[in-house]
Every structure is written in C-alpha cells, then in structure tokens.
Design a protein around this motif. Sequence first.
Motif, PDB file in Angstrom:
ATOM      1  N   THR A  38      36.306 -25.743  -7.261  1.00  0.00           N
ATOM      2  CA  THR A  38      37.614 -25.765  -7.894  1.00  0.00           C
ATOM      3  C   THR A  38      37.758 -24.544  -8.794  1.00  0.00           C
ATOM      4  OG1 THR A  38      36.816 -27.045  -9.787  1.00  0.00           O
ATOM      5  CG2 THR A  38      37.650 -28.298  -7.899  1.00  0.00           C
ATOM      6  N   GLY A  39      38.899 -24.439  -9.444  1.00  0.00           N
ATOM      7  CA  GLY A  39      39.122 -23.361 -10.402  1.00  0.00           C
ATOM      8  C   GLY A  39      39.849 -22.191  -9.780  1.00  0.00           C
ATOM      9  N   LYS A  40      39.428 -20.994 -10.153  1.00  0.00           N
ATOM     10  CA  LYS A  40      40.093 -19.763  -9.716  1.00  0.00           C
ATOM     11  C   LYS A  40      39.656 -19.378  -8.307  1.00  0.00           C
ATOM     12  CE  LYS A  40      40.601 -17.839 -14.347  1.00  0.00           C
ATOM     13  NZ  LYS A  40      40.275 -16.714 -15.228  1.00  0.00           N
ATOM     14  N   ILE A  41      40.218 -20.082  -7.337  1.00  0.00           N
ATOM     15  CA  ILE A  41      39.911 -19.790  -5.936  1.00  0.00           C
ATOM     16  C   ILE A  41      41.217 -19.609  -5.174  1.00  0.00           C
ATOM     17  CG2 ILE A  41      37.656 -20.919  -5.953  1.00  0.00           C
ATOM     18  CD1 ILE A  41      38.935 -23.351  -4.594  1.00  0.00           C
ATOM     19  N   GLY A  42      41.159 -18.796  -4.149  1.00  0.00           N
ATOM     20  CA  GLY A  42      42.358 -18.491  -3.376  1.00  0.00           C
ATOM     21  C   GLY A  42      42.537 -19.327  -2.135  1.00  0.00           C
ATOM     22  N   VAL A  81      22.858 -21.100   2.710  1.00  0.00           N
ATOM     23  CA  VAL A  81      24.001 -20.197   2.809  1.00  0.00           C
ATOM     24  C   VAL A  81      23.980 -19.250   1.610  1.00  0.00           C
ATOM     25  CG1 VAL A  81      26.509 -20.075   2.959  1.00  0.00           C
ATOM     26  CG2 VAL A  81      25.304 -22.046   3.884  1.00  0.00           C
ATOM     27  N   PRO A  82      24.117 -17.958   1.835  1.00  0.00           N
ATOM     28  CA  PRO A  82      24.201 -17.048   0.691  1.00  0.00           C
ATOM     29  C   PRO A  82      25.359 -17.442  -0.238  1.00  0.00           C
ATOM     30  CG  PRO A  82      23.897 -15.815   2.720  1.00  0.00           C
ATOM     31  CD  PRO A  82      24.169 -17.239   3.112  1.00  0.00           C
ATOM     32  N   ALA A  83      25.069 -17.532  -1.516  1.00  0.00           N
ATOM     33  CA  ALA A  83      26.079 -17.927  -2.498  1.00  0.00           C
ATOM     34  C   ALA A  83      27.278 -16.982  -2.453  1.00  0.00           C
ATOM     35  CB  ALA A  83      25.472 -17.970  -3.891  1.00  0.00           C
ATOM     36  N   ALA A  84      27.025 -15.701  -2.268  1.00  0.00           N
ATOM     37  CA  ALA A  84      28.118 -14.721  -2.216  1.00  0.00           C
ATOM     38  C   ALA A  84      29.063 -15.020  -1.062  1.00  0.00           C
ATOM     39  CB  ALA A  84      27.561 -13.306  -2.094  1.00  0.00           C
ATOM     40  N   ARG A  85      28.521 -15.494   0.049  1.00  0.00           N
ATOM     41  CA  ARG A  85      29.351 -15.811   1.215  1.00  0.00           C
ATOM     42  C   ARG A  85      30.248 -17.018   0.935  1.00  0.00           C
ATOM     43  NH1 ARG A  85      25.934 -15.671   6.382  1.00  0.00           N
ATOM     44  NH2 ARG A  85      25.801 -13.508   5.732  1.00  0.00           N
ATOM     45  N   VAL A  86      29.737 -17.983   0.198  1.00  0.00           N
ATOM     46  CA  VAL A  86      30.549 -19.151  -0.161  1.00  0.00           C
ATOM     47  C   VAL A  86      31.672 -18.724  -1.102  1.00  0.00           C
ATOM     48  CG1 VAL A  86      30.548 -21.419  -1.272  1.00  0.00           C
ATOM     49  CG2 VAL A  86      28.632 -20.756   0.204  1.00  0.00           C
ATOM     50  N   MET A  87      31.345 -17.859  -2.073  1.00  0.00           N
ATOM     51  CA  MET A  87      32.369 -17.378  -3.004  1.00  0.00           C
ATOM     52  C   MET A  87      33.457 -16.597  -2.255  1.00  0.00           C
ATOM     53  SD  MET A  87      31.590 -18.455  -6.082  1.00  0.00           S
ATOM     54  CE  MET A  87      31.226 -19.951  -5.191  1.00  0.00           C
ATOM     55  N   GLU A  88      33.038 -15.822  -1.273  1.00  0.00           N
ATOM     56  CA  GLU A  88      34.001 -15.078  -0.457  1.00  0.00           C
ATOM     57  C   GLU A  88      34.870 -16.029   0.360  1.00  0.00           C
ATOM     58  OE1 GLU A  88      33.810 -12.182   3.423  1.00  0.00           O
ATOM     59  OE2 GLU A  88      32.268 -11.906   1.891  1.00  0.00           O
ATOM     60  N   ALA A  93      37.848 -15.817  -7.703  1.00  0.00           N
ATOM     61  CA  ALA A  93      38.435 -14.731  -8.471  1.00  0.00           C
ATOM     62  C   ALA A  93      38.034 -14.790  -9.945  1.00  0.00           C
ATOM     63  CB  ALA A  93      39.953 -14.765  -8.349  1.00  0.00           C
ATOM     64  N   GLY A  94      36.918 -15.397 -10.240  1.00  0.00           N
ATOM     65  CA  GLY A  94      36.481 -15.523 -11.625  1.00  0.00           C
ATOM     66  C   GLY A  94      35.237 -14.715 -11.907  1.00  0.00           C
ATOM     67  N   LYS A  95      34.738 -14.843 -13.104  1.00  0.00           N
ATOM     68  CA  LYS A  95      33.528 -14.131 -13.544  1.00  0.00           C
ATOM     69  C   LYS A  95      32.306 -15.044 -13.585  1.00  0.00           C
ATOM     70  CE  LYS A  95      35.504 -10.170 -14.842  1.00  0.00           C
ATOM     71  NZ  LYS A  95      35.448  -9.100 -13.895  1.00  0.00           N
ATOM     72  N   THR A  96      32.556 -16.356 -13.720  1.00  0.00           N
ATOM     73  CA  THR A  96      31.451 -17.300 -13.810  1.00  0.00           C
ATOM     74  C   THR A  96      31.762 -18.539 -12.984  1.00  0.00           C
ATOM     75  OG1 THR A  96      32.356 -18.405 -15.764  1.00  0.00           O
ATOM     76  CG2 THR A  96      30.809 -16.600 -16.161  1.00  0.00           C
ATOM     77  N   SER A 163      26.607 -30.342  -6.586  1.00  0.00           N
ATOM     78  CA  SER A 163      27.720 -31.055  -5.945  1.00  0.00           C
ATOM     79  C   SER A 163      29.072 -30.398  -6.222  1.00  0.00           C
ATOM     80  CB  SER A 163      27.772 -32.516  -6.403  1.00  0.00           C
ATOM     81  OG  SER A 163      28.011 -32.597  -7.799  1.00  0.00           O
ATOM     82  N   LYS A 164      29.160 -29.602  -7.301  1.00  0.00           N
ATOM     83  CA  LYS A 164      30.451 -29.020  -7.652  1.00  0.00           C
ATOM     84  C   LYS A 164      30.265 -27.665  -8.310  1.00  0.00           C
ATOM     85  CE  LYS A 164      34.695 -29.875 -10.202  1.00  0.00           C
ATOM     86  NZ  LYS A 164      35.411 -30.736 -11.140  1.00  0.00           N
ATOM     87  N   LEU A 165      31.204 -26.746  -7.996  1.00  0.00           N
ATOM     88  CA  LEU A 165      31.287 -25.455  -8.655  1.00  0.00           C
ATOM     89  C   LEU A 165      32.707 -25.304  -9.176  1.00  0.00           C
ATOM     90  CD1 LEU A 165      29.543 -23.241  -5.961  1.00  0.00           C
ATOM     91  CD2 LEU A 165      28.558 -23.912  -8.160  1.00  0.00           C
ATOM     92  N   THR A 166      32.829 -24.888 -10.429  1.00  0.00           N
ATOM     93  CA  THR A 166      34.131 -24.592 -11.007  1.00  0.00           C
ATOM     94  C   THR A 166      34.150 -23.109 -11.319  1.00  0.00           C
ATOM     95  OG1 THR A 166      34.246 -26.800 -11.979  1.00  0.00           O
ATOM     96  CG2 THR A 166      35.780 -25.131 -12.839  1.00  0.00           C
ATOM     97  N   VAL A 167      35.029 -22.375 -10.658  1.00  0.00           N
ATOM     98  CA  VAL A 167      35.118 -20.934 -10.849  1.00  0.00           C
ATOM     99  C   VAL A 167      36.022 -20.659 -12.047  1.00  0.00           C
ATOM    100  CG1 VAL A 167      35.781 -18.728  -9.796  1.00  0.00           C
ATOM    101  CG2 VAL A 167      34.776 -20.541  -8.379  1.00  0.00           C
TER     102      VAL A 167
END
Length: 168
Positions: A38-42, A81-88, A93-96, A163-167
């Motif tokens: 959740t959070g700052k995701i497109g 899964v590479p974390a960077a690939r999940v973020m992509e 669009a966040g810093k943390t 279980s959860k990531l908040t961007v």
Amino acid sequence: MGRMLVFISLILAGSAGLARAQDQTLSHPTQQVILTITGKIGRTNSAVGAQFDHPMLEALGLKELSTSTSWTEGTVKFVGVPAARVMEAVGAAGKTVIASALDNYHIEIPISDFERYPVLFALRMNGQDLSTDRGPIWIVYPRDDFPELKNETADTRWIWQLSKLTVE
C-alpha cells in the motif's frame, strides 16, 4: 485515402497506448494473498492496494542468493523475488517502506537498500518453501557479499513472516 490513413494511424496509436497501459496493470491473485503493498504506489489490483499470491510473486522472476544469516548455521541458499523488481511492479514512488510481519513486528527500510543490494523477498530456503516460522516471505540481504551488512541495523531489516509493505 488521406482520411483513411489518419483513421488507421489513430487506431494504431490508441492500440499501442492500450497495450502499454495493460503492461502497467497487475493481475489478480487466485490463491491466498501473502503480500499486500500500500501507500505511494502507481499500480494496484484491489481496493487496498497491490496484493500478491505466491504464483504472482514467482512470475516476477526468481533469483538465488547464498549467504549466512544471524539465525541459521552456515551458508543458506535462498530463492525469491528481487525486492527491487517488486517495487518496480507496483510503481513504488517513495523513499522508504514500512515492512510488517504476521506477528506485528515492523521496521522501516530505505527503498535505496533494494536498489543498492540484491535484496530478496525469499520464498524458499535450502530448496524448501519457507515454513510458518519464517514464511511465507523472508526479507534476505546478501550479507556475505557486502561486509557493511553484517551489523545489528541490517539484521533488524531481515523481517520474516513478511505480510505487508507500506511505501512512504
């Protein structure tokens, strides 16, 4: 004839835009959701954000990482899964990120960690799916390849039962 070419060009341009938009969408989980972002995701696929089941994460592409940990003996082989690939995939669009576990443990992790190091969202350890004590997802850092990761600060970011990531 000129109008026909303009019309065809407009149709093709619209189709190309639609194809790009479809490439930007996430599929929907068909199995139990194991990760919610959740959070700052497109890109999202639910009212709460982006939800992933095991096959969806695997479809992003698996990598192997062998490293020691502070919680296991010797070198362990992780697959995830590479974390960077999940973020992509979610258009982060966040810093943390605030990483939260099933047991309510949570920690703030700079997204730059995922860009600087080949951090994995591990799904398997030594050829076996992660059991309930560490799984279904364990954030794993390549500490043997980067000596600066062998410290308490880095260890606190090895969150298991993710279980959860908040961007943010």
